[in-house]
Design an enzyme around this catalytic site. Structure first.
Site, PDB file in Angstrom:
ATOM      1  N   ASP A   1     -72.809 -39.262  23.811  1.00  0.00           N
ATOM      2  CA  ASP A   1     -72.630 -37.877  23.419  1.00  0.00           C
ATOM      3  C   ASP A   1     -71.841 -37.151  24.505  1.00  0.00           C
ATOM      4  O   ASP A   1     -72.096 -37.326  25.703  1.00  0.00           O
ATOM      5  CB  ASP A   1     -73.990 -37.201  23.211  1.00  0.00           C
ATOM      6  CG  ASP A   1     -73.864 -35.827  22.589  1.00  0.00           C
ATOM      7  OD1 ASP A   1     -73.759 -35.764  21.352  1.00  0.00           O
ATOM      8  OD2 ASP A   1     -73.840 -34.827  23.329  1.00  0.00           O
TER       9      ASP A   1
ATOM     10  N   ASN B   1     -65.500 -25.957  22.560  1.00  0.00           N
ATOM     11  CA  ASN B   1     -65.130 -25.333  21.292  1.00  0.00           C
ATOM     12  C   ASN B   1     -65.197 -23.814  21.367  1.00  0.00           C
ATOM     13  O   ASN B   1     -64.296 -23.110  20.900  1.00  0.00           O
ATOM     14  CB  ASN B   1     -66.032 -25.832  20.172  1.00  0.00           C
ATOM     15  CG  ASN B   1     -65.605 -27.178  19.630  1.00  0.00           C
ATOM     16  OD1 ASN B   1     -64.443 -27.559  19.727  1.00  0.00           O
ATOM     17  ND2 ASN B   1     -66.544 -27.915  19.062  1.00  0.00           N
TER      18      ASN B   1
ATOM     19  N   HIS C   1     -61.429 -24.835  18.603  1.00  0.00           N
ATOM     20  CA  HIS C   1     -61.699 -26.147  18.016  1.00  0.00           C
ATOM     21  C   HIS C   1     -60.527 -27.105  18.171  1.00  0.00           C
ATOM     22  O   HIS C   1     -60.721 -28.326  18.207  1.00  0.00           O
ATOM     23  CB  HIS C   1     -62.066 -25.991  16.540  1.00  0.00           C
ATOM     24  CG  HIS C   1     -63.429 -25.385  16.328  1.00  0.00           C
ATOM     25  ND1 HIS C   1     -64.590 -26.118  16.403  1.00  0.00           N
ATOM     26  CD2 HIS C   1     -63.815 -24.101  16.088  1.00  0.00           C
ATOM     27  CE1 HIS C   1     -65.637 -25.335  16.185  1.00  0.00           C
ATOM     28  NE2 HIS C   1     -65.190 -24.098  15.996  1.00  0.00           N
TER      29      HIS C   1
ATOM     30  N   ASP D   1     -60.823 -30.844  19.486  1.00  0.00           N
ATOM     31  CA  ASP D   1     -60.236 -32.039  18.868  1.00  0.00           C
ATOM     32  C   ASP D   1     -59.430 -32.840  19.874  1.00  0.00           C
ATOM     33  O   ASP D   1     -59.445 -34.078  19.862  1.00  0.00           O
ATOM     34  CB  ASP D   1     -59.346 -31.640  17.691  1.00  0.00           C
ATOM     35  CG  ASP D   1     -60.137 -31.164  16.479  1.00  0.00           C
ATOM     36  OD1 ASP D   1     -61.371 -31.370  16.467  1.00  0.00           O
ATOM     37  OD2 ASP D   1     -59.527 -30.591  15.557  1.00  0.00           O
TER      38      ASP D   1
ATOM     39  N   GLU E   1     -69.699 -34.776  18.150  1.00  0.00           N
ATOM     40  CA  GLU E   1     -69.292 -35.305  19.457  1.00  0.00           C
ATOM     41  C   GLU E   1     -70.114 -36.531  19.841  1.00  0.00           C
ATOM     42  O   GLU E   1     -70.204 -36.900  21.008  1.00  0.00           O
ATOM     43  CB  GLU E   1     -69.426 -34.229  20.540  1.00  0.00           C
ATOM     44  CG  GLU E   1     -70.848 -33.779  20.848  1.00  0.00           C
ATOM     45  CD  GLU E   1     -71.356 -32.646  19.955  1.00  0.00           C
ATOM     46  OE1 GLU E   1     -72.308 -31.977  20.368  1.00  0.00           O
ATOM     47  OE2 GLU E   1     -70.798 -32.440  18.863  1.00  0.00           O
TER      48      GLU E   1
END
Length: 337
Positions: free
Chosen positions: A186, A194, A199, A203, A229
């Protein structure tokens, strides 16, 4: 209907005038209005139709498959095979047809060598076209299946793939008595990326983490993005010691990387990992759950670390001096025993 009209039709080209003269009283004409159905898929057919004017549309499950133009034939496949029509045929515009019943069709085939040869050529082209369509459909289906099992952003496999495939991987390793390890990974504090940078920046982080994961896994390993994630790493034929080495090397590679988005520097990115080894009697679901527990322990212990069962007893020493695993870009083993 005259011999002159018949002579111009592609299906009857080369057929002698004497045969065409004899064909006129044997055949009949059929007029279809636009939208009128000629053949229905699954229903019997014992006639061959030659298009004199107009246009026919061949449909499969209400999707246009082909069009039959002036001079072409339809219905011969079902007549020759003695089977039902394999597709539905509808008049796309007002269409006039020459109708050959079964007796007339076989009389014409026996009487005219040119008609028979032309029929064989048309059938071969149609079968080839059908084969190409089948191959194209197979390729499209494989693409759809691959897309359904892949994460569109990272290109990794997804949770659906993991649910479908992990059980087979587990059974294979239990049967062969080979070690298998699984890690849940994770990205730490990913929400802050974010929220603080957008966002699109998130990405970009996921893409770069994906590249680092690929660079540190062997071709025989599997990676799946199973959440926003969160990733699952499947390490076949790998003992716990080898998996610790692999997980730590991956964690350190991510922690040491510089992350940017459109030239803007992003905060340092780290990951936490929970690592477990397959044991006999453990189901794939239990294996994932144990890895999730280990991941939670890594988060609770401060993040940017790898946790595994019984780490306090034996793992800390292994973490300080992890054994080398076989090359990350080859199919070698990771300290299998």
């Amino acid at each position: 209907m005259s011999v002159a009209v018949l002579r111009e039709l592609q299906a009857l080209q080369g057929t002698g005038d004497e045969i065409l003269d004899a064909l006129v009283p044997r055949a009949r004409l059929l007029q279809l209005e636009a939208g009128q159905q000629l053949l229905r898929r699954g229903e019997p057919n014992l006639r061959v139709y030659i298009v004199i004017s107009g246009l026919l549309r061949v449909e499969l499950d209400d999707s246009p498959l082909a069009r039959i133009e002036r001079g072409e034939t339809v219905g011969e496949l079902s007549l020759l095979a003695g089977s039902a029509a394999t597709a539905t045929v509808v008049a796309e515009e007002p269409t006039q047809l020459l109708v050959l019943n079964e007796e007339t069709f076989w009389w014409l085939a026996e009487s005219s060598h040119e008609f028979s040869v032309g029929l064989l050529v048309r059938l071969a082209k149609r079968l080839r076209s059908n084969n190409e369509a089948v191959q194209e459909n197979i390729a499209l289906r494989l693409q759809f299946e691959q897309a359904a099992l892949s994460d569109p952003l990272t290109g990794f496999r997804n949770r659906r793939w993991l649910d479908q495939t992990l059980s087979r991987i587990v059974q294979r390793h239990l049967h062969s008595a080979e070690p298998l390890c699984l890690a849940m990974m994770d990205i730490d504090h990913f929400k802050q990326v974010n929220d603080g940078f957008g966002h699109a920046a998130g990405d970009a982080v996921l893409l770069q983490v994906g590249r680092i994961v690929r660079a540190n896994l062997r071709p025989s390993d599997f990676a799946a993005r199973i959440g926003g994630e969160e990733f699952a790493l499947v390490l076949p034929e790998t003992s716990m010691q080898g998996a610790i080495s692999a997980a730590e090397r991956l964690r350190e590679a991510i922690a040491g990387a510089a992350f940017k988005h459109h030239g803007r520097k992003l905060p340092q990115v780290t990951v936490s990992l929970g690592l477990v080894e397959l044991e006999r009697g453990v189901t794939p679901g239990q294996l994932l759950a144990r890895a999730d527990v280990a991941l939670y322990a890594a988060k609770q212990s401060g993040r940017n670390r790898t946790e595994w069962p019984r780490r306090a007893a034996s793992g800390e020493k292994a973490r300080r001096t992890p054994p080398r695993r076989a090359g990350t870009k080859s199919a070698g083993s990771r300290n299998r025993r």
